[in-house]
Design an enzyme around this catalytic site. Structure first.
Site, PDB file in Angstrom:
ATOM      1  N   PRO A  98      16.134   5.462  -7.021  1.00 30.17           N
ATOM      2  CA  PRO A  98      16.433   5.523  -5.583  1.00 30.17           C
ATOM      3  C   PRO A  98      17.015   6.887  -5.235  1.00 30.17           C
ATOM      4  O   PRO A  98      17.629   7.547  -6.072  1.00 30.17           O
ATOM      5  CB  PRO A  98      17.499   4.435  -5.378  1.00 30.17           C
ATOM      6  N   VAL A 147      19.479   7.895  -3.651  1.00 38.49           N
ATOM      7  CA  VAL A 147      20.922   8.131  -3.812  1.00 38.49           C
ATOM      8  C   VAL A 147      21.283   8.476  -5.252  1.00 38.49           C
ATOM      9  O   VAL A 147      22.336   9.050  -5.521  1.00 38.49           O
ATOM     10  CB  VAL A 147      21.758   6.899  -3.373  1.00 38.49           C
ATOM     11  N   PHE A 206      -0.074 -12.891   5.655  1.00 43.31           N
ATOM     12  CA  PHE A 206       0.580 -13.345   6.891  1.00 43.31           C
ATOM     13  C   PHE A 206       0.127 -14.765   7.144  1.00 43.31           C
ATOM     14  O   PHE A 206      -1.065 -15.018   7.342  1.00 43.31           O
ATOM     15  CB  PHE A 206       0.190 -12.452   8.068  1.00 43.31           C
ATOM     16  N   ARG A 252       2.891  -3.800  10.157  1.00 48.05           N
ATOM     17  CA  ARG A 252       4.116  -3.819  10.940  1.00 48.05           C
ATOM     18  C   ARG A 252       3.847  -4.387  12.332  1.00 48.05           C
ATOM     19  O   ARG A 252       4.663  -5.118  12.901  1.00 48.05           O
ATOM     20  CB  ARG A 252       4.643  -2.379  11.012  1.00 48.05           C
ATOM     21  N   LYS A 253       2.687  -4.063  12.856  1.00 46.14           N
ATOM     22  CA  LYS A 253       2.322  -4.531  14.193  1.00 46.14           C
ATOM     23  C   LYS A 253       2.181  -6.046  14.224  1.00 46.14           C
ATOM     24  O   LYS A 253       2.610  -6.714  15.170  1.00 46.14           O
ATOM     25  CB  LYS A 253       0.993  -3.868  14.619  1.00 46.14           C
ATOM     26  N   ARG A 288     -12.471  10.539  -4.078  1.00 42.42           N
ATOM     27  CA  ARG A 288     -12.984   9.347  -3.394  1.00 42.42           C
ATOM     28  C   ARG A 288     -12.960   8.090  -4.254  1.00 42.42           C
ATOM     29  O   ARG A 288     -12.649   6.989  -3.767  1.00 42.42           O
ATOM     30  CB  ARG A 288     -14.429   9.648  -2.975  1.00 42.42           C
ATOM     31  N   SER A 300     -19.093  10.408 -20.817  1.00 45.27           N
ATOM     32  CA  SER A 300     -19.161  11.376 -19.731  1.00 45.27           C
ATOM     33  C   SER A 300     -17.794  11.979 -19.498  1.00 45.27           C
ATOM     34  O   SER A 300     -16.776  11.302 -19.673  1.00 45.27           O
ATOM     35  CB  SER A 300     -19.656  10.706 -18.444  1.00 45.27           C
ATOM     36  N   ASP A 308     -26.645   6.229 -10.545  1.00 48.58           N
ATOM     37  CA  ASP A 308     -26.281   5.813 -11.906  1.00 48.58           C
ATOM     38  C   ASP A 308     -25.678   6.968 -12.697  1.00 48.58           C
ATOM     39  O   ASP A 308     -25.494   6.872 -13.908  1.00 48.58           O
ATOM     40  CB  ASP A 308     -27.499   5.236 -12.637  1.00 48.58           C
ATOM     41  N   HIS A 322     -12.564   2.383   6.731  1.00 49.65           N
ATOM     42  CA  HIS A 322     -12.913   3.665   6.111  1.00 49.65           C
ATOM     43  C   HIS A 322     -12.733   4.773   7.132  1.00 49.65           C
ATOM     44  O   HIS A 322     -12.383   4.542   8.285  1.00 49.65           O
ATOM     45  CB  HIS A 322     -14.399   3.653   5.706  1.00 49.65           C
TER      46      HIS A 322
END
Lengths: 250, 388
Positions: B69, B71, B130, B163-164, B206, B215, B237, B275
């Site tokens: 934290p 503090v 919710f 929040r809304k 992305r 790879s 691919d 997106h």
């Protein structure tokens, strides 16, 4: 909002949706026979008619749109209505674009704007310590705005060179800038841009070298990491595309 | 992290005590031996500095992550220096998780933070649930965000929306009636590893951050990894491609976590994926030009939603099926949702149309979230009134 009128007899769809033509326009070089420019942005309000001549040949698109100043801080209202015919030859880059606009900004004003940009560029302190424009949070410092404007213009040539029916580019970010001293008062700078290609979602770094003097054509040389072969382009066939006089790859 | 701090400042302005979590940091400590681990553990367990192991100590050659934290920052740094311990401060990706936690703490009767799985790099996947009703498996809406990590406006819009929802419940008739009938599940960061990577290494990353055997290229496109015409058109691919679909469907643990949760729940009616950019509101299919059976209804709902969205600031969205509106894309989330019985499946491509693209300025976050909210509500209202 966009509305699409498809001419009879046969319905045709543009493979990449209505985004294709406006993107080509947005990234195409300025269509004035004078050598000055102002950057305009294609509004989303456009209508598109699609004429497919022959599936093997390509795709012609007629776009009607209005334009507004690129720099949103300079609210001078709409510049005018434009009408454009864009011809994509199958998979080939450099679409032909014929544009006519009503009520473009008058020549004197254009020249004034060019000189203003020129002076701003000349006044920049070298070496330019630039990391990214915009920064990762989308912020562009007002003092860096002229650099961005010119870089955007140079990038638009590069993007147009690469734009095809299926490849559409946007300028994502400017990642380095270097301005060179010149003997002849031209603006000369090297920069690196990241282009975002829509259908592959790839980020393509390009190095661009740009030389400019107001009233003279823009000289652009570039090298993109994912280089498209400069094959026979749509524009050269039609003969009426405005092609910058000096455009070459490294 | 001005972006996140800006949101945080605005979201948190109505709640006291927000300041303390916005300085929290994760320290990555290179522990070299058992002695160092035990000293560190002692300090953490003593609770003096309110420390927490973010990643527990396992073996000597793996770093230990400790949540500190704000503090306690100075004190902890002193401790590390006194012990000669090497450390690095990793990025504050926890702000969104903390905000989710706070929302759940502030509105315990409405919101709960639920862990649905973990990422490749072992970060938790948290959703906010919710719900106003008792009983498992009420009809539900899934809001997905941040699956492509560079699309920062998506995660930002999602957390603003969270929040809304709690703020407007019992004040706004629309969201109140929606929640009376349905639960809402919100996943603000569907790709946490990618998100951290965009903040620390590469702003334009992305994909996920999974390893691809054989790879040197990392990650798969999590929105080509769903089991809907997997490995079809509009995916690659090649592991180095931005649209690499992955070795098989649901190979990405981030995708699998969502799939498993939704299938286990079994009563989702709506799936919305956020997106950016392009200002589009799309519905299935992406994997084919074939018309979805419910295309007409989806189109109608989408147009209504786009209209509602535009009513806020005039932002115009185009509407249509994915394949012909933007490009073919197989293995996408909404195609999977639709083909698995979730009729109301939509993708939002948020602001803008290319001027800033992924780098949308912070001052557009709230306007974007506000207008998107009206679009989301329109869709959810239609779902509420059209159960199937």
């Amino acid at each position: 909002s966009a509305s699409y009128r498809v001419p009879a007899p046969a319905p045709v769809f543009l493979p990449w949706g209505p985004m294709a033509a406006p993107q080509a326009l947005a990234s195409s070089p300025p269509h004035t026979k004078t050598n000055s420019f102002f950057i305009f942005r294609v509004q989303l309000k456009y209508s598109v008619s699609v004429f497919q001549i022959n599936p093997k040949e390509g795709c012609k698109v007629h776009v009607v749109f209005s334009t507004e100043r690129y720099n949103p801080e300079e609210r001078e209202g709409r510049l005018g209505k434009c009408s454009a015919r864009v011809f994509f030859k199958n998979q080939k880059p450099r679409p032909t674009i014929n544009v006519t606009c009503t009520r473009l900004i008058e020549k004197k004003k254009r020249q004034q704007e060019d000189y203003l940009l020129y002076k701003q560029m000349k006044q920049l302190k070298n070496p330019l310590e630039i990391v990214s424009i915009p920064d990762n949070h989308g912020h562009i410092d007002p003092s860096l705005r002229p650099i961005w404007d010119l870089a955007f213009l140079g990038s638009s040539y590069v993007m147009w060179e690469m734009t095809t029916q299926v490849s559409h580019y946007y300028l994502a970010q400017l990642t380095s800038v270097r301005q060179w001293k010149t003997n002849d008062d031209t603006i000369d700078f090297d920069y690196t841009v990241l282009l975002h290609e829509l259908s592959t979602q790839e980020i393509i770094p390009c190095r661009i070298h740009l030389v400019w003097y107001p009233g003279k054509p823009l000289k652009v040389k570039y090298h993109c990491q994912e280089l498209q072969t400069p094959e026979e382009a749509s524009g050269t066939e039609e003969g009426s595309a405005v092609v910058p006089t000096e455009l070459s790859n490294f | 992290m001005r972006w996140i701090l800006f949101i945080g400042a605005l979201i948190g302005s109505s709640i006291c005590g927000q300041e303390k979590f916005f300085g929290d940091q994760v320290f990555r400590i290179n522990v070299r031996n058992g002695d160092e681990i035990s000293k560190l553990s002692q300090l953490v367990n003593s609770n003096n500095l309110k420390l927490n192991f973010w990643k527990s100590p396992s073996s000597f050659n793996r770093p230990v992550d400790v949540l500190v934290p704000s503090v306690s920052l100075q004190a902890f740094k002193s401790f590390l220096r006194s012990q000669g311990l090497e450390y690095a401060v990793t990025i504050k990706d926890l702000q969104i998780y903390h905000e989710m936690d706070n929302i759940a703490a502030d509105f315990p009767d409405l919101a709960r933070r639920v862990k649905i799985g973990h990422s490749f790099e072992n970060r938790p996947m948290y959703v906010l649930k919710f719900s106003t009703g008792k009983g498992a498996r009420r009809p539900a809406v899934w809001l997905n965000a941040g699956i492509h990590s560079r699309e920062w406006i998506s995660q930002a819009t999602a957390i603003w929306t969270a929040r809304k929802i709690v703020s407007d419940y019992q004040r706004d008739p629309a969201i109140t009636s929606i929640l009376e009938k349905m639960d809402i599940f919100l996943l603000p960061v569907a790709n946490p590893d990618g998100y951290v990577y965009t903040q620390t290494q590469n702003r334009l990353w992305r994909k996920t951050r999974s390893r691809n055997p054989g790879s040197s290229c990392i990650g798969a496109d999590p929105n080509r990894n769903w089991n809907a015409s997997f490995a079809g058109k509009g995916a690659s691919d090649n592991p180095c491609s931005e649209v690499y679909h992955g070795p098989h469907a649901n190979s990405e643990v981030e995708v699998k976590s969502v799939v498993d949760f939704i299938q286990k729940h079994g009563n989702f009616k709506c799936f919305i994926d956020l997106h950016s950019y392009s200002q589009l509101l799309m519905y299935p299919y992406g994997y084919s030009v074939k018309k979805a059976p419910d295309a007409e209804e989806l189109d109608k709902v989408a147009r209504l939603a786009a209209k509602a969205l535009a009513s806020v600031s005039g932002t115009e969205y185009q509407v249509g099926p994915t394949c012909t509106t933007v490009y073919p894309a197989s293995g996408s989330s909404i195609d999977w949702a639709y083909d698995n019985g979730i009729k109301f499946a939509f993708t939002f491509e948020l602001r803008d149309t290319g001027t800033y693209g992924f780098l949308l300025p912070a001052n557009q976050i709230i306007p974007t979230a506000e207008e998107t909210w009206l679009g989301l509500k329109t869709i959810m209202e239609h779902v509420r009134d059209n159960f199937y």
